[in-house]
Design an enzyme around this catalytic site. Structure first.
Site, short mmCIF file in Angstrom:
data_model
loop_
_atom_site.label_atom_id
_atom_site.label_comp_id
_atom_site.label_asym_id
_atom_site.label_seq_id
_atom_site.Cartn_x
_atom_site.Cartn_y
_atom_site.Cartn_z
N GLU A 94 0.90 -1.30 0.01
CA GLU A 94 -0.13 0.03 -0.02
C GLU A 94 0.68 1.21 -0.25
O GLU A 94 0.84 1.93 -0.97
CB GLU A 94 -0.77 0.04 1.38
CG GLU A 94 -2.23 0.45 0.97
CD GLU A 94 -3.35 0.21 1.86
OE1 GLU A 94 -3.43 -0.72 2.67
OE2 GLU A 94 -3.90 1.07 2.46
N HIS A 107 -3.91 -19.08 23.96
CA HIS A 107 -3.86 -17.77 23.99
C HIS A 107 -4.85 -17.17 25.14
O HIS A 107 -5.88 -17.84 25.36
CB HIS A 107 -4.03 -17.08 22.48
CG HIS A 107 -5.37 -17.66 22.32
ND1 HIS A 107 -6.44 -16.64 22.41
CD2 HIS A 107 -5.74 -18.65 21.03
CE1 HIS A 107 -7.38 -17.29 21.67
NE2 HIS A 107 -7.18 -18.52 20.82
N GLU A 121 -7.56 16.66 40.07
CA GLU A 121 -8.42 17.76 40.08
C GLU A 121 -7.88 19.15 40.40
O GLU A 121 -8.37 19.92 40.17
CB GLU A 121 -9.43 17.22 41.44
CG GLU A 121 -10.19 16.30 41.05
CD GLU A 121 -11.32 15.79 42.15
OE1 GLU A 121 -11.09 16.46 43.24
OE2 GLU A 121 -12.11 15.10 41.80
N MET A 136 -11.76 -3.07 56.33
CA MET A 136 -10.42 -3.12 56.69
C MET A 136 -9.91 -4.60 56.56
O MET A 136 -9.99 -5.44 57.52
CB MET A 136 -9.91 -2.60 58.01
CG MET A 136 -8.56 -2.35 58.45
SD MET A 136 -7.91 -1.23 57.75
CE MET A 136 -6.01 -1.61 57.73
N SER A 182 -8.08 -7.11 59.30
CA SER A 182 -7.64 -6.53 60.49
C SER A 182 -8.96 -6.05 61.24
O SER A 182 -9.88 -5.65 60.65
CB SER A 182 -6.91 -5.28 60.26
OG SER A 182 -6.51 -4.63 61.33
#
Lengths: 102, 494
Positions: free
Chosen positions: B68, B222, B310, B450, B453
């Site tokens: 191409e 795959h 931000e 948490m 814990s």
């Protein structure tokens, strides 16, 4: 025409299709302008770089280098009318009763 | 190894393209042709060229057969990726076979022909540079160069056979009409049917999304499904989401949140290899939490990388200075790196790649992102989800603590898209909420989750002053804080 007809025919080895193309071209040239051309036959297998330089994809391929414009004809050149058009040869010159439409 | 693989194991060739080798479970099948089908602009040519350039870096030379674009155009077009093709050609590592159409010549078909010349040229080029890799780009355009498609199909079949005989690993690109339609235009896949990979560049919600999918690899495994990829300054990078191994390290090492009170609420600080999500509406103190987390880490001798989506750098530094932290100085000293970007400057895939690269380059001990939800608007829902998963997986893999903030869409709670995607992935969730009591607006903080814990389950009052954040007493007589509808309870119910 100032320029002499200058042609390059790219073929692959001694394949039947290459032989057909050479025969067809010689027949057309001999019947139209014997002696008035320069034809180089290039075997792509022996000179791949020449094929590379001219972007040859299909074989056989005939390139008309001169006179301008440059044109390229693909195939075994069995379509005589197309070959004459591509080479810029007046189509009234060749003998029309040939077997090119078989 | 599974029984289906036994006895016919197909070797793979590592391409060297980042992520691609993971998605393909080790690269392209050696000595075979793989079809790369994609719509216009889906980066087929980039992939083909990258395959060859990466090869030269690994001592595997390559040949590009171009149908191409001219070699001159290709050399120029890939310079932007840093690929000096002309140099590779001069070094005998890469060669072109130019089969691009010559526009300046009249072209007629005058009888039977075949592509023996092209096959001979490919063979000659492969031998000249001792090529191991060959790319054909793009094969569909042969159909527009020749009148008789039956001949073209027959000859393409011969080319495929010839490539096999040359024992090169080949990549053949071809066009598709649309991203979710036929595999290829002209049904090219029937000539190189063994392996097919699809490149997509689909428009979703007015946003472009590039993906790669291994459709089939005959006789070898795959990854299934679509994986996002990005075209970067260095070429194509595939983001192998499900191929990322989630190594759940259950480290017990604790690091400080930057606030002793919050550390106490979390049962002794954040876990080092954990992702913490802090969610709250605007103004509830998320950026302060990030600032404290950043400063606390640096005070403990850690390096910290903070992404702000931000606020500007100036704003972030000013805020920190207001709470007594000189982040500019800390950054100069190399303890800190602050990266601020407008979310809209690039697609999500590129954000991900840049963030990963920044983490790799700076090697921080902790990472903060303020806010993750600001990136929501850049991509589609799906690509945002993939982004969040890939980023969290990467941060966890680096054995770092990550604090990500999320801005809720309404002032009084509610959930954001970010939370929907991240809440199951993250290890801890901290909620920040406005609490309206007796005509007064106050702030509340609670540790919702948490992982691994014990933690304080109360909703504590969160105050902000010139010295930073303070956690006070629990709200005793207010209900409905977290769902966003606080109601004052009669004191008698306590």
């Amino acid at each position: 025409m100032i320029d002499k007809l200058r042609l390059e025919l790219f073929v692959i080895g001694h394949s039947p299709r290459s032989k057909t193309a050479v025969d067809n071209l010689r027949r057309i040239l001999d019947s139209t302008m014997p002696g008035e051309f320069d034809l180089k036959i290039i075997d792509v297998l022996e000179q791949p770089q020449a094929a590379e330089d001219s972007n040859i994809m299909a074989t056989p391929t005939l390139i008309k280098r001169a006179p301008a414009p440059v044109s390229r004809l693909l195939g075994d050149l069995s379509a005589t009318d197309t070959v004459l058009r591509g080479l810029g040869i007046d189509s009234t010159v060749p003998n029309k009763d040939d077997d090119d439409n078989k | 190894m599974t029984t289906s693989e036994r006895g016919r194991k197909i070797e793979k060739l590592l391409t060297g393209i980042e992520g691609f080798d993971l998605v393909t479970n080790g690269g392209l099948p050696v000595g075979r042709s793989t079809l790369i089908a994609g719509t216009a602009g889906s980066a087929k040519t980039v992939l083909a060229m990258q395959f060859l350039v990466e090869g030269t870096a690994r001592g595997e030379n390559g040949v590009l057969v171009t149908f191409e674009e001219t070699p001159a155009d290709l050399r120029r077009n890939v310079l932007g990726f840093g690929w000096d093709v002309a140099r590779l050609e001069a070094e005998g590592k890469l060669a072109f076979v130019d089969a691009s159409p010559r526009a300046d010549e009249e072209r007629l078909e005058a009888g039977a022909y075949d592509f023996s010349a092209l096959i001979a040229r490919i063979g000659a080029a492969v031998r000249r540079v001792s090529a191991k890799r060959v790319a054909l780009d793009s094969i569909g355009s042969i159909f527009s160069q020749f009148k008789d498609t039956a001949i073209v199909r027959r000859e393409l079949h011969r080319i495929a056979t010839a490539l096999k005989e040359l024992s090169v690993t080949a990549l053949i690109t071809c066009e598709r009409n649309d991203d979710y339609g036929d595999i290829s235009r002209h049904g090219v896949e029937e000539f190189v049917a063994d392996n097919v990979i699809l490149l997509r560049n689909a428009l979703e919600d007015e946003k472009r999304r590039r993906t790669i999918e291994v459709l089939k690899f005959r006789g070898t495994r795959h990854q299934k499904g679509e994986f996002p990829f990005s075209v970067t300054d260095n070429g194509l990078i595939v983001i192998p989401l499900s191929a990322i191994e989630l190594k759940q390290k259950s480290g017990t090492l604790r690091v400080t949140s930057g606030s002793t009170e919050l550390d106490r609420m979390c049962g002794g600080g954040f876990f080092r290899d954990s992702i913490i999500l802090a969610s709250g509406s605007t103004g509830t103190g998320k950026t302060l939490l990030v600032t404290a987390f950043t400063a606390g880490g640096i005070a403990a001798g850690e390096r910290c990388l903070t992404f702000c989506f931000e606020e500007s750098r100036g704003q972030f530094f000013r805020n920190a200075a207001g709470w007594g932290f000189d982040f500019e100085q800390l950054e100069r000293e190399g303890h800190l790196q602050v990266i601020t970007d407008y979310p809209e400057v690039m697609p999500l895939e590129d954000h991900l790649i840049r963030m990963k690269q920044a983490i790799i380059d700076f090697k921080p001990h902790r990472v903060a992102v303020d806010s993750l939800s600001a990136l929501e608007r850049v991509g589609t829902n799906r690509s945002f989800r993939e982004f969040v998963i890939a980023l969290t997986a990467f941060v966890k893999d680096q054995e770092m603590a990550g604090l990500f903030t999320s801005t809720t869409p309404t002032l009084f709670g509610g959930t954001s898209v970010t939370e929907a995607h991240i809440s199951t992935i993250c290890d801890s969730i901290i909620l920040l909420r406005y609490v309206e009591t007796s005509g007064e607006m106050r702030r509340g903080l609670t540790v919702l989750k948490m992982r691994g814990s014990a933690h304080d389950k109360e909703i504590r009052e969160f105050t902000i002053d010139g010295a930073g954040m303070h956690l006070g007493d629990a709200f005793r007589n207010v209900a409905g804080i977290i769902v966003g509808a606080p109601t004052q309870l009669p004191v008698s119910t306590r």
